[in-house]
Write a protein that holds these residues in place. Structure first.
Motif, PDB file in Angstrom:
ATOM      1  N   THR A  31      -6.466 -10.781  59.908  1.00  0.00           N
ATOM      2  CA  THR A  31      -6.615 -10.762  58.449  1.00  0.00           C
ATOM      3  C   THR A  31      -5.564  -9.859  57.833  1.00  0.00           C
ATOM      4  O   THR A  31      -4.900 -10.213  56.855  1.00  0.00           O
ATOM      5  N   LEU A  32      -5.405  -8.681  58.445  1.00  0.00           N
ATOM      6  CA  LEU A  32      -4.400  -7.745  57.950  1.00  0.00           C
ATOM      7  C   LEU A  32      -3.009  -8.339  58.081  1.00  0.00           C
ATOM      8  O   LEU A  32      -2.202  -8.302  57.162  1.00  0.00           O
ATOM      9  N   ARG A  33      -2.742  -8.892  59.252  1.00  0.00           N
ATOM     10  CA  ARG A  33      -1.404  -9.323  59.582  1.00  0.00           C
ATOM     11  C   ARG A  33      -0.958 -10.542  58.757  1.00  0.00           C
ATOM     12  O   ARG A  33       0.160 -10.579  58.262  1.00  0.00           O
ATOM     13  N   TYR A  34      -1.848 -11.498  58.609  1.00  0.00           N
ATOM     14  CA  TYR A  34      -1.423 -12.753  57.988  1.00  0.00           C
ATOM     15  C   TYR A  34      -1.814 -12.880  56.525  1.00  0.00           C
ATOM     16  O   TYR A  34      -1.263 -13.705  55.811  1.00  0.00           O
ATOM     17  N   ILE A  35      -2.785 -12.120  56.094  1.00  0.00           N
ATOM     18  CA  ILE A  35      -3.269 -12.292  54.721  1.00  0.00           C
ATOM     19  C   ILE A  35      -2.968 -11.067  53.857  1.00  0.00           C
ATOM     20  O   ILE A  35      -2.383 -11.179  52.787  1.00  0.00           O
ATOM     21  N   VAL A  36      -3.376  -9.902  54.333  1.00  0.00           N
ATOM     22  CA  VAL A  36      -3.300  -8.727  53.467  1.00  0.00           C
ATOM     23  C   VAL A  36      -1.885  -8.153  53.387  1.00  0.00           C
ATOM     24  O   VAL A  36      -1.340  -7.969  52.300  1.00  0.00           O
ATOM     25  N   LEU A  37      -1.279  -7.909  54.559  1.00  0.00           N
ATOM     26  CA  LEU A  37       0.040  -7.264  54.534  1.00  0.00           C
ATOM     27  C   LEU A  37       1.124  -8.098  53.849  1.00  0.00           C
ATOM     28  O   LEU A  37       1.924  -7.546  53.095  1.00  0.00           O
ATOM     29  N   PRO A  38       1.191  -9.425  54.082  1.00  0.00           N
ATOM     30  CA  PRO A  38       2.236 -10.180  53.377  1.00  0.00           C
ATOM     31  C   PRO A  38       2.148 -10.035  51.860  1.00  0.00           C
ATOM     32  O   PRO A  38       3.166 -10.041  51.176  1.00  0.00           O
ATOM     33  N   GLN A  39       0.932  -9.888  51.354  1.00  0.00           N
ATOM     34  CA  GLN A  39       0.796  -9.695  49.913  1.00  0.00           C
ATOM     35  C   GLN A  39       1.092  -8.252  49.528  1.00  0.00           C
ATOM     36  O   GLN A  39       1.785  -7.977  48.550  1.00  0.00           O
ATOM     37  N   ALA A  40       0.569  -7.328  50.325  1.00  0.00           N
ATOM     38  CA  ALA A  40       0.703  -5.911  49.992  1.00  0.00           C
ATOM     39  C   ALA A  40       2.159  -5.475  50.059  1.00  0.00           C
ATOM     40  O   ALA A  40       2.623  -4.700  49.218  1.00  0.00           O
ATOM     41  N   ILE A  41       2.898  -5.987  51.039  1.00  0.00           N
ATOM     42  CA  ILE A  41       4.280  -5.540  51.191  1.00  0.00           C
ATOM     43  C   ILE A  41       5.115  -5.970  49.993  1.00  0.00           C
ATOM     44  O   ILE A  41       5.965  -5.224  49.507  1.00  0.00           O
ATOM     45  N   ARG A  42       4.819  -7.163  49.464  1.00  0.00           N
ATOM     46  CA  ARG A  42       5.517  -7.577  48.242  1.00  0.00           C
ATOM     47  C   ARG A  42       5.272  -6.586  47.117  1.00  0.00           C
ATOM     48  O   ARG A  42       6.148  -6.275  46.331  1.00  0.00           O
ATOM     49  N   ARG A  43       4.036  -6.115  47.037  1.00  0.00           N
ATOM     50  CA  ARG A  43       3.714  -5.180  45.952  1.00  0.00           C
ATOM     51  C   ARG A  43       4.251  -3.784  46.218  1.00  0.00           C
ATOM     52  O   ARG A  43       4.511  -3.023  45.300  1.00  0.00           O
ATOM     53  N   ALA A  44       4.396  -3.427  47.503  1.00  0.00           N
ATOM     54  CA  ALA A  44       4.832  -2.066  47.830  1.00  0.00           C
ATOM     55  C   ALA A  44       6.348  -1.940  47.782  1.00  0.00           C
ATOM     56  O   ALA A  44       6.878  -0.836  47.707  1.00  0.00           O
ATOM     57  N   LEU A  45       7.023  -3.079  47.842  1.00  0.00           N
ATOM     58  CA  LEU A  45       8.475  -3.050  48.011  1.00  0.00           C
ATOM     59  C   LEU A  45       9.230  -2.204  46.979  1.00  0.00           C
ATOM     60  O   LEU A  45      10.101  -1.416  47.370  1.00  0.00           O
ATOM     61  N   PRO A  46       8.933  -2.315  45.693  1.00  0.00           N
ATOM     62  CA  PRO A  46       9.671  -1.488  44.741  1.00  0.00           C
ATOM     63  C   PRO A  46       9.534   0.003  45.052  1.00  0.00           C
ATOM     64  O   PRO A  46      10.507   0.749  45.009  1.00  0.00           O
ATOM     65  N   GLY A  47       8.324   0.432  45.395  1.00  0.00           N
ATOM     66  CA  GLY A  47       8.102   1.834  45.717  1.00  0.00           C
ATOM     67  C   GLY A  47       8.808   2.233  46.995  1.00  0.00           C
ATOM     68  O   GLY A  47       9.463   3.273  47.069  1.00  0.00           O
ATOM     69  N   CYS A  48       8.698   1.376  48.010  1.00  0.00           N
ATOM     70  CA  CYS A  48       9.334   1.680  49.288  1.00  0.00           C
ATOM     71  C   CYS A  48      10.858   1.714  49.125  1.00  0.00           C
ATOM     72  O   CYS A  48      11.529   2.536  49.746  1.00  0.00           O
ATOM     73  N   GLY A  49      11.382   0.837  48.296  1.00  0.00           N
ATOM     74  CA  GLY A  49      12.820   0.843  48.031  1.00  0.00           C
ATOM     75  C   GLY A  49      13.257   2.165  47.436  1.00  0.00           C
ATOM     76  O   GLY A  49      14.278   2.743  47.813  1.00  0.00           O
ATOM     77  N   ASN A  50      12.432   2.655  46.545  1.00  0.00           N
ATOM     78  CA  ASN A  50      12.684   3.939  45.924  1.00  0.00           C
ATOM     79  C   ASN A  50      12.783   5.041  46.977  1.00  0.00           C
ATOM     80  O   ASN A  50      13.675   5.893  46.949  1.00  0.00           O
ATOM     81  N   GLU A  51      11.869   4.977  47.941  1.00  0.00           N
ATOM     82  CA  GLU A  51      11.844   5.989  48.993  1.00  0.00           C
ATOM     83  C   GLU A  51      13.094   5.891  49.873  1.00  0.00           C
ATOM     84  O   GLU A  51      13.662   6.908  50.281  1.00  0.00           O
ATOM     85  N   ILE A  52      13.537   4.665  50.135  1.00  0.00           N
ATOM     86  CA  ILE A  52      14.735   4.490  50.965  1.00  0.00           C
ATOM     87  C   ILE A  52      15.951   5.065  50.245  1.00  0.00           C
ATOM     88  O   ILE A  52      16.805   5.724  50.847  1.00  0.00           O
ATOM     89  N   ILE A  53      16.014   4.865  48.949  1.00  0.00           N
ATOM     90  CA  ILE A  53      17.133   5.417  48.175  1.00  0.00           C
ATOM     91  C   ILE A  53      17.091   6.942  48.196  1.00  0.00           C
ATOM     92  O   ILE A  53      18.106   7.615  48.319  1.00  0.00           O
ATOM     93  N   TYR A  54      15.873   7.445  48.130  1.00  0.00           N
ATOM     94  CA  TYR A  54      15.718   8.882  48.196  1.00  0.00           C
ATOM     95  C   TYR A  54      16.182   9.408  49.557  1.00  0.00           C
ATOM     96  O   TYR A  54      16.852  10.438  49.649  1.00  0.00           O
ATOM     97  N   LEU A  55      15.848   8.654  50.604  1.00  0.00           N
ATOM     98  CA  LEU A  55      16.236   9.036  51.967  1.00  0.00           C
ATOM     99  C   LEU A  55      17.755   9.128  52.097  1.00  0.00           C
ATOM    100  O   LEU A  55      18.284  10.039  52.755  1.00  0.00           O
ATOM    101  N   ILE A  56      18.459   8.195  51.473  1.00  0.00           N
ATOM    102  CA  ILE A  56      19.930   8.227  51.546  1.00  0.00           C
ATOM    103  C   ILE A  56      20.442   9.574  51.078  1.00  0.00           C
ATOM    104  O   ILE A  56      21.333  10.169  51.678  1.00  0.00           O
ATOM    105  N   LYS A  57      19.812  10.080  50.025  1.00  0.00           N
ATOM    106  CA  LYS A  57      20.282  11.361  49.492  1.00  0.00           C
ATOM    107  C   LYS A  57      19.806  12.549  50.311  1.00  0.00           C
ATOM    108  O   LYS A  57      20.561  13.475  50.577  1.00  0.00           O
ATOM    109  N   TYR A  58      18.524  12.515  50.748  1.00  0.00           N
ATOM    110  CA  TYR A  58      18.101  13.707  51.495  1.00  0.00           C
ATOM    111  C   TYR A  58      18.621  13.725  52.928  1.00  0.00           C
ATOM    112  O   TYR A  58      18.479  14.710  53.634  1.00  0.00           O
ATOM    113  N   SER A  59      19.284  12.630  53.356  1.00  0.00           N
ATOM    114  CA  SER A  59      19.918  12.668  54.675  1.00  0.00           C
ATOM    115  C   SER A  59      20.981  13.775  54.720  1.00  0.00           C
ATOM    116  O   SER A  59      21.376  14.229  55.788  1.00  0.00           O
ATOM    117  N   SER A  60      21.433  14.224  53.535  1.00  0.00           N
ATOM    118  CA  SER A  60      22.451  15.282  53.504  1.00  0.00           C
ATOM    119  C   SER A  60      21.927  16.589  54.074  1.00  0.00           C
ATOM    120  O   SER A  60      22.703  17.476  54.434  1.00  0.00           O
TER     121      SER A  60
END
Lengths: 255, 224
Positions: free
Chosen positions: B132-161
């Motif tokens: 249920t998690l793998r095929y139903i919940v996560l595919p939907q949740a990841i779409r919704r989380a993506l903008p936030g997660c993208g933000n975190e990845i951009i932040y990571l680029i900077k704090y890698s310094s």
């Protein structure tokens, strides 16, 4: 097993939320090909009962038998196998929002029944045809009307070849002009010999298709019997007042 | 003119070397951080009581302690208990763990936004909890989380310094070394700032592409 044996039997199902008793020792049984309809006011426990039957809500006490076998809901494998055989239709459709109509129907075949994708899609298409939606196969739920969504959800349940179907007010969330298309699909199911337990407020429809009507209130079965008896000659005064109220709201067909 | 030759002969090669190290830090940290974040976020919503407590505790700790303190702990602290990490490994470990804590929060929010009906429908078809998690919940949740997660990845680029603080000499580290020798702080750090800006822009563009590729009707809220 003969035709006289019930295909689905529940015994003494009870459920409490906190101190509130939702279901008080409910028992009923359905034989193959029978359609039974649950009626009763909101809060009577109809939804909870249906959800307890396939353990979406765990009953506190009670037993469920399918084909004479008592289901042990603690054994996960057994529970998952049992649920495949019991189709469930929800009031608010609950189509998988990220999948097309076709994928909604085929995903259970692919992921649960482990059928090959091509075969699953073929079967899913057949089921969509059966509910008259083959030309909408590639649409997402957001692109479908309420009636279409409910028909997809019926196709999704049918694809699993259920032995029994539980329908939880399948038309209650629909605009009035969309109710008919869903009821037609359900009527076809009745005619095809599907075994069903359905909660509904569509009294006229219930009168037309039900073998038995079960009137529930406050978590108990107040009265049950053939539609003619329950709707026209109820023994219980509460059944009588409920039926006349429903009749006022849903029209004058019960005459 | 001298300056130009200096930049060509010293700055460009050194920063290039640093940039390569930065990318080598960022890419695995981003991927592992995201994956771990999805696991932790999922545990925080669907885990058993014990796993929930454990994963909540993890997030409290790694979101609550400054990243630099975490990096120092991994690099300078662990040797005291006999674990020796290279500056590079310590950095990737630190970035991954910190990033995952933030990702898990976005994933958790997205998971909570999935209606219970979706789960009930899957269960009623006979799906196991994991499927249920793998095929139903996560595919939907990841779409919704993506903008936030993208933000975190951009932040990571900077704090890698921060890696250069534990002697993993990446882009900022190289710049710091160059600048201390030549005292051309302004020129060098302007160039470095510009490079980070380009990295972030590329990442934003890729994330945007990904978001758009995942758009389906009903989830087009994030289409840009």
């Amino acid at each position: 097993m003969t035709n006289r044996d019930p295909i689905l039997k529940i015994e003494n199902i009870s459920k409490k939320y906190g101190s509130k008793e939702i279901l008080r020792s409910i028992s009923l049984e359905i034989k193959k090909g029978e359609t039974k309809v649950l009626i009763g006011p909101s809060g009577a426990g109809k939804s909870t009962l249906l959800q307890c039957i396939n353990f979406l809500v765990m009953p506190d006490t009670g037993k469920v038998y399918l084909d004479g076998r008592c289901i042990n809901s603690r054994k996960k494998k057994e529970l998952y196998t049992y649920r495949q055989q019991v189709g469930m239709i929800f009031q608010d459709f609950n189509l998988f929002d990220h999948l097309t109509a076709l994928e909604n129907v085929s995903i259970g075949l692919i992921r649960v029944k482990k059928i090959k994708r091509s075969e699953a899609n073929e079967r899913a298409m057949q089921e969509l045809k059966r509910v008259g939606l083959e030309e909408h196969a590639n649409k997402y739920p957001a692109q479908l009307s309420g009636g279409q969504k409910q028909r997809v959800s019926i196709a999704r349940a049918l694809a699993m070849d259920p032995k029994v179907m539980l329908l939880d007010e399948p038309t209650s969330a629909l605009d009035p002009e969309l109710v008919g298309e869903v009821l037609n699909v359900i009527r076809n199911l009745v005619e095809s010999g599907m075994t069903m337990l359905m909660a509904t407020h569509q009294i006229n429809f219930a009168a037309a298709v039900a073998d038995e009507i079960i009137f529930m209130e406050n978590g108990t079965i107040i009265e049950h019997g053939p539609p003619q008896e329950i709707l026209f000659k109820p023994k219980n005064s509460r059944t009588k007042s409920f039926c006349s109220k429903i009749n006022e709201i849903y029209g004058d067909m019960l005459t | 003119m001298n300056e130009w030759i200096y930049i060509q002969n010293a700055v460009v090669p050194a920063l290039w070397k640093g940039l390569v190290v930065s990318i080598e830090l960022i890419v695995p940290s981003a991927i592992m951080g995201l994956l771990l974040g999805i696991v932790v976020g999922t545990l925080r919503v669907y885990g058993s009581v014990f796993l929930r407590l454990l994963s909540d505790g993890y997030v409290v700790l790694f979101r609550g302690v400054p990243l630099l303190v975490q990096l120092f702990t991994w690099y300078f602290g662990l040797p005291h208990i006999g674990i020796f990490l290279s500056p590079f490994s310590a950095s990737v470990l630190g970035f991954t763990l910190c990033s995952a804590a933030y990702h898990s929060e976005y994933v958790r929010g997205a998971l909570l936004s999935i209606k219970r009906g979706q789960i009930m429908a899957a269960q009623s078809l006979g799906f196991s909890t994991l499927d249920t998690l793998r095929y139903i919940v996560l595919p939907q949740a990841i779409r919704r989380a993506l903008p936030g997660c993208g933000n975190e990845i951009i932040y990571l680029i900077k704090y890698s310094s921060l890696a250069y603080m534990i002697t993993c000499i990446e882009l900022t580290g190289q710049a710091k070394a160059l600048a201390s020798q030549s005292f051309k702080y302004l020129e060098i750090f302007l160039i470095v700032g510009f490079i980070y800006l380009v990295l972030v822009s590329i990442a934003s563009w890729l994330l945007n592409k990904l978001e758009n590729a995942l758009v389906i009707p009903g989830f087009e809220l994030y289409k840009s």
